[in-house]
Every structure is written in structure tokens, then in C-alpha cells.
Motif scaffolding. Structure first.
Motif, PDB file in Angstrom:
ATOM      1  N   GLU A 132      10.418   7.141 -12.665  1.00 58.50           N
ATOM      2  CA  GLU A 132      10.695   7.912 -13.881  1.00 58.50           C
ATOM      3  C   GLU A 132       9.654   7.538 -14.932  1.00 58.50           C
ATOM      4  OE1 GLU A 132      12.096  10.880 -15.166  1.00 58.50           O
ATOM      5  OE2 GLU A 132      13.674  10.170 -13.815  1.00 58.50           O
ATOM      6  N   PHE A 133       8.482   8.213 -14.848  1.00 56.77           N
ATOM      7  CA  PHE A 133       7.376   7.839 -15.729  1.00 56.77           C
ATOM      8  C   PHE A 133       7.623   8.219 -17.184  1.00 56.77           C
ATOM      9  CE2 PHE A 133       5.399   8.230 -11.517  1.00 56.77           C
ATOM     10  CZ  PHE A 133       4.818   6.992 -11.430  1.00 56.77           C
ATOM     11  N   THR A 134       8.600   9.106 -17.431  1.00 56.56           N
ATOM     12  CA  THR A 134       8.884   9.449 -18.828  1.00 56.56           C
ATOM     13  C   THR A 134       9.445   8.254 -19.600  1.00 56.56           C
ATOM     14  OG1 THR A 134      11.093  10.226 -18.220  1.00 56.56           O
ATOM     15  CG2 THR A 134       9.330  11.861 -18.281  1.00 56.56           C
ATOM     16  N   ARG A 135       9.863   7.212 -18.868  1.00 61.87           N
ATOM     17  CA  ARG A 135      10.368   6.008 -19.533  1.00 61.87           C
ATOM     18  C   ARG A 135       9.259   5.262 -20.280  1.00 61.87           C
ATOM     19  NH1 ARG A 135      14.210   8.552 -18.221  1.00 61.87           N
ATOM     20  NH2 ARG A 135      16.232   7.761 -17.532  1.00 61.87           N
ATOM     21  N   PHE A 136       8.013   5.686 -20.099  1.00 68.58           N
ATOM     22  CA  PHE A 136       6.932   5.071 -20.869  1.00 68.58           C
ATOM     23  C   PHE A 136       7.127   5.313 -22.368  1.00 68.58           C
ATOM     24  CE2 PHE A 136       4.192   5.231 -16.912  1.00 68.58           C
ATOM     25  CZ  PHE A 136       4.176   3.847 -16.761  1.00 68.58           C
ATOM     26  N   GLY A 137       7.816   6.402 -22.732  1.00 68.06           N
ATOM     27  CA  GLY A 137       8.123   6.641 -24.143  1.00 68.06           C
ATOM     28  C   GLY A 137       8.994   5.529 -24.700  1.00 68.06           C
ATOM     29  N   ARG A 138      10.011   5.154 -23.937  1.00 65.84           N
ATOM     30  CA  ARG A 138      10.902   4.049 -24.349  1.00 65.84           C
ATOM     31  C   ARG A 138      10.133   2.727 -24.381  1.00 65.84           C
ATOM     32  NH1 ARG A 138      16.602   2.804 -23.689  1.00 65.84           N
ATOM     33  NH2 ARG A 138      16.959   4.928 -22.965  1.00 65.84           N
ATOM     34  N   LEU A 139       9.263   2.552 -23.379  1.00 66.75           N
ATOM     35  CA  LEU A 139       8.466   1.322 -23.297  1.00 66.75           C
ATOM     36  C   LEU A 139       7.543   1.201 -24.505  1.00 66.75           C
ATOM     37  CD1 LEU A 139       7.511  -1.122 -21.591  1.00 66.75           C
ATOM     38  CD2 LEU A 139       5.820   0.403 -20.557  1.00 66.75           C
ATOM     39  N   LEU A 140       6.930   2.308 -24.908  1.00 65.14           N
ATOM     40  CA  LEU A 140       6.008   2.299 -26.041  1.00 65.14           C
ATOM     41  C   LEU A 140       6.736   1.939 -27.328  1.00 65.14           C
ATOM     42  CD1 LEU A 140       3.074   2.928 -26.832  1.00 65.14           C
ATOM     43  CD2 LEU A 140       3.782   5.281 -27.278  1.00 65.14           C
ATOM     44  N   ARG A 170       0.832  -1.202   0.000  1.00 66.48           N
ATOM     45  CA  ARG A 170       0.000   0.000   0.000  1.00 66.48           C
ATOM     46  C   ARG A 170       0.867   1.253   0.000  1.00 66.48           C
ATOM     47  NH1 ARG A 170      -4.110   0.570   4.851  1.00 66.48           N
ATOM     48  NH2 ARG A 170      -4.727  -1.474   4.035  1.00 66.48           N
ATOM     49  N   LEU A 171       1.965   1.194   0.782  1.00 68.78           N
ATOM     50  CA  LEU A 171       2.886   2.327   0.837  1.00 68.78           C
ATOM     51  C   LEU A 171       3.541   2.568  -0.518  1.00 68.78           C
ATOM     52  CD1 LEU A 171       4.441   4.442   2.517  1.00 68.78           C
ATOM     53  CD2 LEU A 171       6.121   2.646   3.021  1.00 68.78           C
ATOM     54  N   TYR A 172       3.920   1.468  -1.188  1.00 69.59           N
ATOM     55  CA  TYR A 172       4.566   1.578  -2.497  1.00 69.59           C
ATOM     56  C   TYR A 172       3.636   2.271  -3.500  1.00 69.59           C
ATOM     57  CZ  TYR A 172       6.599   0.109  -6.939  1.00 69.59           C
ATOM     58  OH  TYR A 172       7.124   0.098  -8.199  1.00 69.59           O
ATOM     59  N   PHE A 173       2.378   1.851  -3.537  1.00 67.85           N
ATOM     60  CA  PHE A 173       1.437   2.449  -4.484  1.00 67.85           C
ATOM     61  C   PHE A 173       1.118   3.901  -4.109  1.00 67.85           C
ATOM     62  CE2 PHE A 173       0.441  -2.088  -5.320  1.00 67.85           C
ATOM     63  CZ  PHE A 173       0.761  -2.088  -6.671  1.00 67.85           C
ATOM     64  N   LYS A 174       1.211   4.199  -2.805  1.00 68.25           N
ATOM     65  CA  LYS A 174       1.021   5.592  -2.383  1.00 68.25           C
ATOM     66  C   LYS A 174       2.150   6.463  -2.927  1.00 68.25           C
ATOM     67  CE  LYS A 174      -1.483   8.479   0.040  1.00 68.25           C
ATOM     68  NZ  LYS A 174      -2.891   8.716  -0.303  1.00 68.25           N
ATOM     69  N   TYR A 175       3.388   5.953  -2.810  1.00 68.00           N
ATOM     70  CA  TYR A 175       4.539   6.661  -3.407  1.00 68.00           C
ATOM     71  C   TYR A 175       4.315   6.855  -4.900  1.00 68.00           C
ATOM     72  CZ  TYR A 175       7.660   6.194   0.664  1.00 68.00           C
ATOM     73  OH  TYR A 175       8.257   6.300   1.885  1.00 68.00           O
ATOM     74  N   LEU A 176       3.857   5.785  -5.552  1.00 69.19           N
ATOM     75  CA  LEU A 176       3.635   5.802  -6.998  1.00 69.19           C
ATOM     76  C   LEU A 176       2.654   6.908  -7.381  1.00 69.19           C
ATOM     77  CD1 LEU A 176       4.596   3.793  -9.303  1.00 69.19           C
ATOM     78  CD2 LEU A 176       2.333   2.791  -9.142  1.00 69.19           C
ATOM     79  N   GLN A 177       1.575   6.994  -6.637  1.00 64.14           N
ATOM     80  CA  GLN A 177       0.534   7.984  -6.916  1.00 64.14           C
ATOM     81  C   GLN A 177       1.045   9.411  -6.698  1.00 64.14           C
ATOM     82  OE1 GLN A 177      -2.825   7.606  -4.285  1.00 64.14           O
ATOM     83  NE2 GLN A 177      -4.164   8.819  -5.580  1.00 64.14           N
ATOM     84  N   ILE A 178       1.759   9.618  -5.607  1.00 62.89           N
ATOM     85  CA  ILE A 178       2.257  10.963  -5.281  1.00 62.89           C
ATOM     86  C   ILE A 178       3.245  11.452  -6.330  1.00 62.89           C
ATOM     87  CG2 ILE A 178       3.659  12.274  -3.637  1.00 62.89           C
ATOM     88  CD1 ILE A 178       2.432  10.517  -1.422  1.00 62.89           C
ATOM     89  N   LEU A 179       4.211  10.590  -6.698  1.00 60.69           N
ATOM     90  CA  LEU A 179       5.235  11.000  -7.653  1.00 60.69           C
ATOM     91  C   LEU A 179       4.667  11.179  -9.053  1.00 60.69           C
ATOM     92  CD1 LEU A 179       8.230   8.908  -6.337  1.00 60.69           C
ATOM     93  CD2 LEU A 179       8.015  11.379  -6.336  1.00 60.69           C
TER      94      LEU A 179
END
Length: 260
Positions: free
Chosen positions: A111-119, A2-11
Motif C-alpha cells: 500500500e504505497f499510498t501510506r507514504f503520505g502518512r509516513l511523510l 529477489r522475489l520480494y523486490f520483484k513483487y514490490l516493483q510490479i505492484l
């Protein structure tokens, strides 16, 4: 978790505050592996094949390892930038919290901008699959999924080892890039095109070979054998992260603050 997903949401909300910057960075991440793949494409345009491997077969290998790398860079970025926590003394603050240091460091940065590389990697993978005469079965599809997941765990394990070294060196060691960036570059091609000592190193020491090369032989029909065995091969490779976690725990127990 739950803590991990909270971090995920905040960042994620934090990074979306600057949407133009986020989109431009994601676009840049899309074109970085695109340039690499363009070089690979031109290589096959010139030579046709590499040691019996055709373009679409290598493209499938490329797509799998780059997807794993992008996901690891996105969700395990906290370990990749761990040295900044040591230098600023912020790791001391994590130690006094009643939560696992592993989860806190993992959630310290995404680093959510890595979704560009993932795509981009996903496009290459789909393009390769559509042009390969693969007789897909449930075991082969599961094997492909396990290859990507296990690749993520191996890259994350390398990040953890590099972060652990910061307990003694304080500064991050660029030598770790040999095994992350270098490992990705090596594993984007089938390992049998390299010399034996290289393929053995990336199979028995850092097991990229077990998460892409060996299962790839089965998926492409280049090797016969028990499908379940090939299904479990990437799972076995993912166990690489267990000793990495133990090394991390050892480093935490021997941590000495920088006094910052």
C-alpha cells in the motif's frame, strides 16, 4: 529477497497506472494522522503538559510510532488482507509454488499510498527533534533508528497473528485492530501516563514500551544508565516477531482449503 523486490516493483508500477488516484489517496493518508496530531497539539495548548511530559517530547513519541505503523501498513499489507486469499482459494495456489508462503503473502499487496502518512510522521519527528535540547550521540541516533525498525516488526508480527487466525475463522477478525490501531493510539503517548496494568501489557505482552517509551527516556535524558543497554532494548522488543512467525508456520501446516 529477489522475489520480494520483484513483487514490490510490479505492484508499484500497477498502482502508478492511476497516478491521480494514487496522489489523492496519498494526500488523504497525509491528513489522517495530521488531524490526530492537531488534537494532541490542542490538548497541550489547553493543559500545557501531561504528567510532566511536554509537547515536543510527546511529539517525538508520536512521530516514531506513526512512522513504524505507516511502514508496516505499506510493506506488510499482504498479511492485513490475508482473509481475501483464503476466501477466494488463492492461498492454495501459493502453496504449490516452490517459494516460501511468508514471502508470497508479504509480497501479495503493498500500500504505497501510506507514504503520505509516513511523510506527515516524518515532519512531526523532525519538528520535535529540532525543538528538543537533545545531546545527540551515535548511540542515541542508532537507538532512534532501531526504535522505528523494531516498531515495524511488532506491527508486522500482529498482522501475522491476525492472518494466522484466518486459517480457522476464514474471515478476518476485527479484534486484531485493538492491537494495531489501538496499540498505535496507546503508544503515541508515553506509557507512564496510563494505569500500571496498561503499561505492563504494552511492555511485556505486546512490547511497544520497549520500542518507544523506555528508549525515549534515554534519548530525552530522563533516565540514566548504560547507553548500549537502551540501544538493545528496541532490538529485544523486535524479537516479538519470532513467535509470531512460528505461529504462522503452525497455521500453514494445519490449513484446510475452503474449496473456492
Amino acid at each position: 529477497m529477489r522475489l520480494y523486490f520483484k513483487y514490490l516493483q510490479i505492484l508499484f508500477k500497477s498502482q502508478m497506472q492511476y497516478r491521480t488516484s494514487f496522489l489523492l489517496l496519498s494526500l488523504g493518508q497525509f491528513f489522517i494522522p495530521f488531524a490526530i496530531f492537531a488534537g494532541l497539539y490542542l490538548l497541550f495548548e489547553r493543559f500545557g503538559q501531561i504528567k510532566g511530559w511536554q509537547l515536543f517530547e510527546v511529539a517525538l513519541c508520536f512521530g516514531i510510532i506513526h512512522m513504524a505503523f505507516a511502514l508496516s501498513e505499506c510493506f506488510a499489507r499482504g498479511f492485513d488482507t490475508f482473509s481475501s486469499l483464503i476466501i477466494k482459494g488463492d492461498f492454495d495456489r501459493l502453496l504449490v509454488r516452490p517459494r516460501s508462503t511468508f514471502v508470497q503473502v508479504l509480497g501479495s499487496q503493498f500500500e504505497f499510498t501510506r507514504f503520505g502518512r509516513l511523510l506527515q510522521s516524518l515532519f512531526v519527528l523532525i519538528w520535535a527533534v529540532m525543538n528538543l535540547p537533545i545531546d545527540w550521540t551515535p548511540i542515541k541516533m542508532l537507538t532512534l533508528i532501531f526504535m522505528i525498525i523494531s516498531g515495524v516488526l511488532i506491527f508486522t508480527g500482529i498482522y501475522m497473528l491476525a492472518a494466522t487466525m484466518c486459517f480457522w475463522t476464514v474471515q478476518g477478525l476485527e479484534v486484531a485492530n485493538i492491537f494495531t490501531d489501538g496499540g498505535r493510539e496507546m503508544a503515541q503517548y508515553p506509557l507512564n501516563i496510563y494505569q500500571k496494568w496498561v503499561s505492563r501489557f504494552f511492555t511485556y505482552v505486546i512490547p511497544f514500551g520497549t520500542v518507544n517509551y523506555l528508549p525515549l527516556l534515554y534519548i530525552l535524558g530522563k533516565s540514566e544508565g548504560d547507553g548500549v543497554l537502551y540501544l538493545l532494548t528496541p532490538v529485544a522488543g523486535s524479537l516479538f516477531i519470532l513467535p509470531c512467525f512460528l505461529v504462522w508456520q503452525f497455521g500453514v501446516r494445519h490449513y484446510r482449503s475452503t474449496g473456492s
